[in-house]
Motif scaffolding. Sequence first.
Motif, PDB file in Angstrom:
ATOM      1  N   GLY A   8       0.825  -1.195   0.000  1.00  0.00           N
ATOM      2  CA  GLY A   8       0.000   0.000   0.000  1.00  0.00           C
ATOM      3  C   GLY A   8       0.853   1.234   0.000  1.00  0.00           C
ATOM      4  N   GLY A  30      -0.180   4.120   2.023  1.00  0.00           N
ATOM      5  CA  GLY A  30      -0.512   4.932   3.187  1.00  0.00           C
ATOM      6  C   GLY A  30       0.622   4.962   4.190  1.00  0.00           C
ATOM      7  N   ASP A  31       0.454   5.728   5.237  1.00  0.00           N
ATOM      8  CA  ASP A  31       1.460   5.792   6.289  1.00  0.00           C
ATOM      9  C   ASP A  31       1.668   4.401   6.881  1.00  0.00           C
ATOM     10  N   GLU A  66       2.386   1.723   5.341  1.00  0.00           N
ATOM     11  CA  GLU A  66       2.253   0.678   4.337  1.00  0.00           C
ATOM     12  C   GLU A  66       3.475   0.712   3.416  1.00  0.00           C
ATOM     13  N   ASN A  76       7.112   3.082  -3.575  1.00  0.00           N
ATOM     14  CA  ASN A  76       6.441   4.309  -3.125  1.00  0.00           C
ATOM     15  C   ASN A  76       7.396   5.501  -3.172  1.00  0.00           C
TER      16      ASN A  76
END
Length: 343
Positions: A131, A133-134, A136, A158
């Motif tokens: 993911g 997100g924070d 992830e 990321n």
Amino acid sequence: MTTTQISHVNLQYSHTIGRGEAFGPGFSYPIQMARGQDELMYVLCRATEYAAHTTRITVCTVGEEYVNSFARGWPQQGMHVYNESDGSLVWPTACAIDSEENVYVADEWLNRISIFSKDGDYIGKWQEQPGAGDGEIDRPSGIVFDKDDNLYLVDSMNHRVQKFTKDGKFLAKWGTYGSGDGEFNMPWGITIDSKGDVYVTDWRNDRIQKFSPDGQFLMKFGTSGSGDGELNRPTGVAVDKAGIIYVADWLNDRLQVFDNDGAWITTKTGDATVSKWGQEKLDANPEMWGERQRAEGLEREKDFWGPTGVTVDDEDRVFVCESARNRIQVYKKQSPVFAGPRL
């Protein structure tokens, strides 16, 4: 403000460790290593998708004494089916050791961090679902601990760095996709210097970036190319006690050395000799010595071939992992030559 300019660093070749083996004394595509206590080395063997069963961590000493291995990537059914169970590895990218000598391993296929004791016993894991997100992660690569046992992780796909507690609690992040200061394009390796500053190999931007512990951009160096100080897909980075920076320049097949301001100092292209394990195997098969003597182009055996990881220990020994040649070349840094202050 002035800094001390180091004009020369003498890296003296010491010895080579390793040979290609699926089991026991040897490595299988050693991508990175971490130095433990009492001369121990934890060598992360990534193997290949065609030999997933050889994925493991090989534990040996700097003097090439075999200790054990653990965290194998045993396939569940046949050679091409990966084992994703707890304590196994599929596509490991990096390992790091915390203050208690526990071994943490990043796996980009499983998107998780696996934790083992220094003896190889499985302890636990965190993160598995990819993911953005924070907290992830998506294809984690380099990992490193700071002096407070916080784990800095290169979140490669990321295009950022994340900071966690050793238990996997998210603390901070920085970076985004791009080529500007503080931006990344598929970063890979990471290290922390004695001051706590963070160095990241910005893989597709062919450069190294340096940050404060809280992610403030401090400097960058390196451009695309094959000349002195130029980089072609840098993978590993390490910094010694004097602030000398070592970079595994992967596609240029070399190790480059920079001063604490990022100025190029010297380059090593490899000096390998037959390792202790290699000699033992050759002595057990005497006809192989004759085959080596007849081999053409054997002088190139000493050269680096796609170095992937670099580590420096407290004794200023520099370890360069060569995945393709299943070995680690070891150098010893001699006293640097200072050229006076840089204004």
